[in-house]
Design a protein around this motif. Structure first.
Motif, PDB file in Angstrom:
ATOM      1  N   UNK A 148       0.835  -1.239   0.049  1.00 15.27           N
ATOM      2  CA  UNK A 148       0.188   0.183  -0.040  1.00 15.27           C
ATOM      3  C   UNK A 148       0.870   1.202   0.055  1.00 15.27           C
ATOM      4  N   UNK A 149       0.545   2.342  -0.811  1.00 13.97           N
ATOM      5  CA  UNK A 149       1.373   3.510  -0.829  1.00 13.97           C
ATOM      6  C   UNK A 149       0.246   4.505  -0.182  1.00 13.97           C
ATOM      7  N   UNK A 150       1.025   5.649   0.484  1.00 10.99           N
ATOM      8  CA  UNK A 150       0.296   6.804   1.125  1.00 10.99           C
ATOM      9  C   UNK A 150       1.076   7.824   0.741  1.00 10.99           C
ATOM     10  N   UNK A 151       0.492   8.809   0.107  1.00 12.48           N
ATOM     11  CA  UNK A 151       0.901  10.077  -0.221  1.00 12.48           C
ATOM     12  C   UNK A 151       0.983  10.954   1.067  1.00 12.48           C
ATOM     13  N   UNK A 152       1.872  11.565   1.345  1.00 10.50           N
ATOM     14  CA  UNK A 152       2.051  12.227   2.662  1.00 10.50           C
ATOM     15  C   UNK A 152       2.701  13.726   2.299  1.00 10.50           C
ATOM     16  N   UNK A 153       2.166  14.680   3.214  1.00 12.23           N
ATOM     17  CA  UNK A 153       2.731  15.999   3.244  1.00 12.23           C
ATOM     18  C   UNK A 153       2.887  16.485   4.708  1.00 12.23           C
ATOM     19  N   UNK A 154       3.968  17.337   4.922  1.00 12.45           N
ATOM     20  CA  UNK A 154       4.342  17.994   6.131  1.00 12.45           C
ATOM     21  C   UNK A 154       4.662  19.251   5.852  1.00 12.45           C
ATOM     22  N   UNK A 155       4.469  20.207   6.766  1.00  7.21           N
ATOM     23  CA  UNK A 155       4.299  21.645   6.782  1.00  7.21           C
ATOM     24  C   UNK A 155       5.286  22.134   7.787  1.00  7.21           C
ATOM     25  N   UNK A 156       6.104  23.289   7.398  1.00 10.16           N
ATOM     26  CA  UNK A 156       6.621  23.962   8.503  1.00 10.16           C
ATOM     27  C   UNK A 156       8.209  23.413   8.891  1.00 10.16           C
ATOM     28  N   UNK A 157       8.562  23.479  10.063  1.00 12.39           N
ATOM     29  CA  UNK A 157       9.796  22.857  10.607  1.00 12.39           C
ATOM     30  C   UNK A 157       9.826  21.621  10.417  1.00 12.39           C
ATOM     31  N   UNK A 158       8.639  20.575  10.650  1.00 12.77           N
ATOM     32  CA  UNK A 158       8.847  19.314  10.366  1.00 12.77           C
ATOM     33  C   UNK A 158       9.349  18.918   9.004  1.00 12.77           C
ATOM     34  N   UNK A 159       8.948  19.813   7.987  1.00  7.05           N
ATOM     35  CA  UNK A 159       8.953  19.208   6.744  1.00  7.05           C
ATOM     36  C   UNK A 159      10.639  19.376   6.419  1.00  7.05           C
ATOM     37  N   UNK A 160      11.235  20.662   6.948  1.00  6.84           N
ATOM     38  CA  UNK A 160      12.834  20.783   6.969  1.00  6.84           C
ATOM     39  C   UNK A 160      13.476  19.711   7.596  1.00  6.84           C
ATOM     40  N   UNK A 161      13.058  19.199   8.774  1.00  8.51           N
ATOM     41  CA  UNK A 161      13.770  18.343   9.634  1.00  8.51           C
ATOM     42  C   UNK A 161      13.620  16.951   8.988  1.00  8.51           C
ATOM     43  N   UNK A 162      12.293  16.544   8.016  1.00 11.10           N
ATOM     44  CA  UNK A 162      12.256  15.347   7.527  1.00 11.10           C
ATOM     45  C   UNK A 162      13.000  15.412   6.251  1.00 11.10           C
ATOM     46  N   UNK A 163      13.439  16.427   5.584  1.00 12.29           N
ATOM     47  CA  UNK A 163      14.489  16.502   4.457  1.00 12.29           C
ATOM     48  C   UNK A 163      15.736  16.349   4.886  1.00 12.29           C
ATOM     49  N   UNK A 164      16.296  16.815   6.008  1.00 12.37           N
ATOM     50  CA  UNK A 164      17.587  16.578   6.451  1.00 12.37           C
ATOM     51  C   UNK A 164      17.746  15.338   7.157  1.00 12.37           C
ATOM     52  N   UNK A 165      16.608  15.002   7.563  1.00 14.04           N
ATOM     53  CA  UNK A 165      17.006  13.458   8.309  1.00 14.04           C
ATOM     54  C   UNK A 165      16.491  12.295   7.593  1.00 14.04           C
ATOM     55  N   UNK A 166      15.745  12.074   6.937  1.00  9.17           N
ATOM     56  CA  UNK A 166      15.114  11.068   6.186  1.00  9.17           C
ATOM     57  C   UNK A 166      15.447  10.801   4.635  1.00  9.17           C
ATOM     58  N   UNK A 167      15.722   9.742   4.128  1.00 11.04           N
ATOM     59  CA  UNK A 167      16.046   9.556   2.998  1.00 11.04           C
ATOM     60  C   UNK A 167      15.251   8.105   2.340  1.00 11.04           C
TER      61      UNK A 167
END
Length: 159
Positions: free
Chosen positions: A56-75
């Motif tokens: 199953x695939x889930x499209x996700x969106x995050x906003x604000x600081x958590x968005x930047x933290x996700x990009x820096x921490x997860x690949x």
């Protein structure tokens, strides 16, 4: 495994799965960060004498600081545990057909530590005495178990 529950604020969901690609971080015209990514959930079940696999695939969106933290921490490929709200998105195609899909607005996310280790770096929030993240901190990337020797911990407070 996907677990969903309903509360007074809407449909809440907890997802456990792998990122299908690197999070895509962009900024609105007002300068607010948002990250788009997908989480894939693989599971197997027995059908007769054979094992069937389903994803199953889930499209996700995050906003604000958590968005930047996700990009820096997860690949891509990172196993994560994410909590958020299920939202229905509606649109119309160029041909006039109405379409809709369910997506998840992420409130909280982190690496699944069942099969990995991570190094957590707390970042400064307004009114918080926590240290600011330095450019040399790379979040959870490249962390290896036992990479710090015991003597490096001897003079540190536990928390």
């Amino acid at each position: 495994m996907t677990i969903a529950e309903v509360d007074m604020n809407g449909n809440l969901i907890t997802l456990v799965g792998n990122l299908t690609g690197d999070p895509d971080v962009r900024f609105t015209s007002a300068g607010k960060a948002y990250a788009k990514f997908s989480i894939a959930d693989n599971f197997s079940y027995k059908k007769g004498d054979d094992w069937e696999k389903k994803t199953s695939f889930f499209d996700c969106t995050a906003w604000g600081d958590i968005a930047e933290n996700i990009a820096e921490s997860l690949t891509q490929g990172a196993r994560v545990i994410a909590c958020g709200r299920v939202e229905q998105q509606n649109w119309e195609t160029e041909g006039g057909e109405r379409r809709s899909k369910l997506a998840v607005e992420i409130d909280s996310i982190g690496p699944d530590l069942r099969f990995a280790v991570a190094e957590v770096t707390k970042i400064e929030q307004e009114g918080s005495p926590a240290p600011k993240r330095s450019k040399s901190d790379s979040g959870s990337r490249g962390t290896k178990r036992g990479s710090r020797r015991q003597e490096e911990y001897d003079d540190e407070e536990p928390f």
